[in-house]
Design a protein around this motif. Structure first.
Motif, mmCIF file in Angstrom:
data_model
loop_
_atom_site.group_PDB
_atom_site.id
_atom_site.type_symbol
_atom_site.label_atom_id
_atom_site.label_comp_id
_atom_site.label_asym_id
_atom_site.label_seq_id
_atom_site.Cartn_x
_atom_site.Cartn_y
_atom_site.Cartn_z
ATOM 1 N N MET A 19 0.889 -1.385 -0.033
ATOM 2 C CA MET A 19 0.009 -0.028 0.091
ATOM 3 C C MET A 19 0.779 1.263 -0.041
ATOM 4 S SD MET A 19 -3.308 0.772 -0.089
ATOM 5 C CE MET A 19 -3.920 -0.724 -0.342
ATOM 6 N N ILE A 20 2.034 1.323 0.863
ATOM 7 C CA ILE A 20 3.013 2.331 0.734
ATOM 8 C C ILE A 20 3.483 2.623 -0.654
ATOM 9 C CG2 ILE A 20 5.144 3.254 1.659
ATOM 10 C CD1 ILE A 20 4.207 1.841 4.376
ATOM 11 N N LEU A 21 3.735 1.322 -1.032
ATOM 12 C CA LEU A 21 4.532 1.469 -2.667
ATOM 13 C C LEU A 21 3.462 2.235 -3.712
ATOM 14 C CD1 LEU A 21 6.260 -1.313 -4.293
ATOM 15 C CD2 LEU A 21 4.553 0.050 -5.610
ATOM 16 N N LEU A 22 2.079 1.890 -3.686
ATOM 17 C CA LEU A 22 1.090 2.022 -4.313
ATOM 18 C C LEU A 22 0.919 3.533 -4.012
ATOM 19 C CD1 LEU A 22 -1.479 -0.744 -4.449
ATOM 20 C CD2 LEU A 22 0.151 -0.056 -6.266
ATOM 21 N N GLU A 23 0.713 4.364 -2.652
ATOM 22 C CA GLU A 23 0.867 5.401 -2.624
ATOM 23 C C GLU A 23 1.672 6.225 -3.124
ATOM 24 O OE1 GLU A 23 0.789 9.228 -0.603
ATOM 25 O OE2 GLU A 23 2.290 7.732 -0.205
ATOM 26 N N TYR A 24 2.926 5.962 -3.014
ATOM 27 C CA TYR A 24 3.872 6.820 -3.546
ATOM 28 C C TYR A 24 4.044 6.865 -5.174
ATOM 29 C CZ TYR A 24 6.298 8.114 0.716
ATOM 30 O OH TYR A 24 6.618 8.652 1.752
ATOM 31 N N ALA A 25 3.348 5.577 -5.654
ATOM 32 C CA ALA A 25 3.227 5.446 -7.079
ATOM 33 C C ALA A 25 1.716 6.427 -7.804
ATOM 34 C CB ALA A 25 3.116 4.183 -7.585
ATOM 35 N N CYS A 26 1.463 7.156 -6.633
ATOM 36 C CA CYS A 26 0.140 8.151 -6.858
ATOM 37 C C CYS A 26 -1.227 7.300 -6.981
ATOM 38 C CB CYS A 26 0.183 8.707 -8.307
ATOM 39 S SG CYS A 26 1.674 9.857 -8.644
ATOM 40 N N PHE A 27 -1.069 6.184 -6.276
ATOM 41 C CA PHE A 27 -2.697 5.499 -5.832
ATOM 42 C C PHE A 27 -3.192 6.523 -5.255
ATOM 43 C CE2 PHE A 27 -5.387 2.496 -3.805
ATOM 44 C CZ PHE A 27 -5.732 1.780 -4.872
ATOM 45 N N PRO A 28 -4.517 6.823 -5.337
ATOM 46 C CA PRO A 28 -5.186 7.771 -4.584
ATOM 47 C C PRO A 28 -5.639 7.346 -3.152
ATOM 48 C CG PRO A 28 -6.822 6.670 -6.256
ATOM 49 C CD PRO A 28 -5.494 6.021 -6.383
ATOM 50 N N VAL A 29 -4.736 7.444 -2.415
ATOM 51 C CA VAL A 29 -4.973 7.388 -0.784
ATOM 52 C C VAL A 29 -3.939 8.445 -0.122
ATOM 53 C CG1 VAL A 29 -5.670 4.849 -0.982
ATOM 54 C CG2 VAL A 29 -3.248 5.368 -0.581
ATOM 55 N N SER A 30 -4.400 8.725 1.081
ATOM 56 C CA SER A 30 -3.661 9.727 1.624
ATOM 57 C C SER A 30 -2.459 9.182 2.615
ATOM 58 C CB SER A 30 -4.481 10.593 2.436
ATOM 59 O OG SER A 30 -3.867 11.502 3.213
ATOM 60 N N SER A 31 -1.435 9.479 2.364
ATOM 61 C CA SER A 31 -0.317 8.945 3.290
ATOM 62 C C SER A 31 -0.505 9.350 4.770
ATOM 63 C CB SER A 31 0.965 9.708 2.930
ATOM 64 O OG SER A 31 1.375 11.050 2.847
ATOM 65 N N GLU A 32 -1.332 10.469 5.118
ATOM 66 C CA GLU A 32 -1.587 10.910 6.236
ATOM 67 C C GLU A 32 -2.309 9.968 6.937
ATOM 68 O OE1 GLU A 32 -1.738 13.072 3.891
ATOM 69 O OE2 GLU A 32 -0.528 14.987 4.082
ATOM 70 N N ILE A 33 -3.087 8.920 6.256
ATOM 71 C CA ILE A 33 -4.021 8.354 6.942
ATOM 72 C C ILE A 33 -3.305 6.682 6.901
ATOM 73 C CG2 ILE A 33 -6.172 6.969 6.725
ATOM 74 C CD1 ILE A 33 -6.505 10.059 7.370
ATOM 75 N N VAL A 34 -2.712 6.686 5.735
ATOM 76 C CA VAL A 34 -2.240 5.002 5.595
ATOM 77 C C VAL A 34 -0.941 4.964 6.556
ATOM 78 C CG1 VAL A 34 -1.043 3.542 4.040
ATOM 79 C CG2 VAL A 34 -3.001 4.916 3.237
ATOM 80 N N LEU A 35 -0.012 5.792 6.766
ATOM 81 C CA LEU A 35 1.186 5.797 7.306
ATOM 82 C C LEU A 35 0.924 5.615 8.552
ATOM 83 C CD1 LEU A 35 3.715 7.812 5.288
ATOM 84 C CD2 LEU A 35 3.462 5.380 5.330
ATOM 85 N N PRO A 36 0.022 6.290 9.328
ATOM 86 C CA PRO A 36 -0.014 6.394 10.927
ATOM 87 C C PRO A 36 -0.769 4.979 11.189
ATOM 88 C CG PRO A 36 -0.623 8.576 9.947
ATOM 89 C CD PRO A 36 -0.524 7.807 8.859
ATOM 90 N N PHE A 37 -1.748 4.530 10.185
ATOM 91 C CA PHE A 37 -2.488 3.094 10.427
ATOM 92 C C PHE A 37 -1.492 2.109 10.371
ATOM 93 C CE2 PHE A 37 -4.571 -0.508 8.957
ATOM 94 C CZ PHE A 37 -5.668 -0.760 10.036
ATOM 95 N N LEU A 61 10.142 4.222 -2.096
ATOM 96 C CA LEU A 61 11.387 4.504 -3.234
ATOM 97 C C LEU A 61 11.017 3.785 -4.542
ATOM 98 C CD1 LEU A 61 14.089 6.366 -3.660
ATOM 99 C CD2 LEU A 61 15.240 4.135 -2.923
ATOM 100 N N ALA A 62 10.556 2.642 -4.200
ATOM 101 C CA ALA A 62 10.115 1.938 -5.468
ATOM 102 C C ALA A 62 8.868 2.405 -5.846
ATOM 103 C CB ALA A 62 9.904 0.494 -4.990
ATOM 104 N N GLY A 63 7.791 2.845 -5.172
ATOM 105 C CA GLY A 63 6.819 3.508 -5.812
ATOM 106 C C GLY A 63 7.168 4.717 -6.645
ATOM 107 N N THR A 64 7.742 5.645 -6.169
ATOM 108 C CA THR A 64 7.905 6.966 -6.573
ATOM 109 C C THR A 64 9.084 6.986 -7.804
ATOM 110 O OG1 THR A 64 8.663 9.225 -6.114
ATOM 111 C CG2 THR A 64 10.063 7.733 -5.385
ATOM 112 N N THR A 65 9.806 5.808 -7.830
ATOM 113 C CA THR A 65 10.572 5.499 -9.138
ATOM 114 C C THR A 65 9.870 4.953 -10.072
ATOM 115 O OG1 THR A 65 12.487 4.803 -7.526
ATOM 116 C CG2 THR A 65 12.467 3.991 -9.986
#
Length: 200
Positions: A19-37, A61-65
């Motif tokens: 999920m973190i990879l997808l979030e950094y690859a512009c998947f439409p979820v908020s890091s402010e919600i996903v990361l604390p969870f 890093l993989a996602g943003t790459t």
């Protein structure tokens, strides 16, 4: 959003990293919600915090790459096509390109703390053909600190993470500059502490 929480709860650390990879690859979820969870879930399952942050930074890093690669391959044509197809992306993409033109590669580091700009940095960096080693190096540092802060909030507060995430989202325009200042002060103090004392 509930299906994301259910997915993370069912599959644990591998699901968090995906999920973190997808979030950094512009998947439409908020890091402010996903990361604390993810932090709260990791704490409840006794996953060491340093391991979580390191693996999450690698996943980010993989996602943003992926975004960087798409931007590099398609360049301006890709960015133009994206904004035509998804008009809501125009603001974030334009913001990222504008910051790149004014601030240079250092934005890759500090841009991780800037809303909208953070999400589309990879596209912009690829489109302007920023050096890949430079992009990866600066990105990893920025992603590591960003993930450490938000995962840390969830890790420490656990059951209270939704309140913290909501509070952060409401006041992030104040908190982000404060976090940047704190980071700069910390780096400055560390550099000063490492200098040998002056001789009189």
């Amino acid at each position: 959003m509930n299906w994301i929480f259910s997915f993370l709860g069912s599959f644990g650390l591998p699901a968090m990293l995906l999920m973190i990879l997808l979030e950094y690859a512009c998947f439409p979820v908020s890091s402010e919600i996903v990361l604390p969870f993810c932090g709260a879930l990791a704490a409840s399952r006794h996953i060491p915090y340093p391991l979580l942050v390191t693996l999450s930074a690698a996943a980010g890093l993989a996602g943003t790459t992926i975004c960087y690669g798409l931007g590099r391959l398609g360049g301006q044509a890709l960015l133009s096509g994206l904004t035509r197809r998804f008009p809501k992306m125009r603001r974030g993409l334009d913001s990222s390109l504008d910051y790149f033109n004014r601030r240079g590669p250092v934005l890759v580091l500090f841009g991780r703390f800037i809303p909208l700009c953070r999400t589309y940095l990879g596209f912009a960096a690829g489109a302007v053909r920023l050096s890949l080693p430079v992009y990866l190096g600066y990105s990893f540092i920025g992603i590591f600190f960003w993930n450490a802060i938000l995962c840390g909030l969830g890790y420490l507060l656990q059951s209270s993470w939704p309140i913290v995430a909501s509070w952060y989202t409401r006041y992030k325009n104040i908190l982000i500059p404060l976090l940047l200042v704190a980071l700069l002060v910390g780096l400055s103090l560390r550099k000063t502490a490492g200098r040998p004392p002056r001789r009189k």
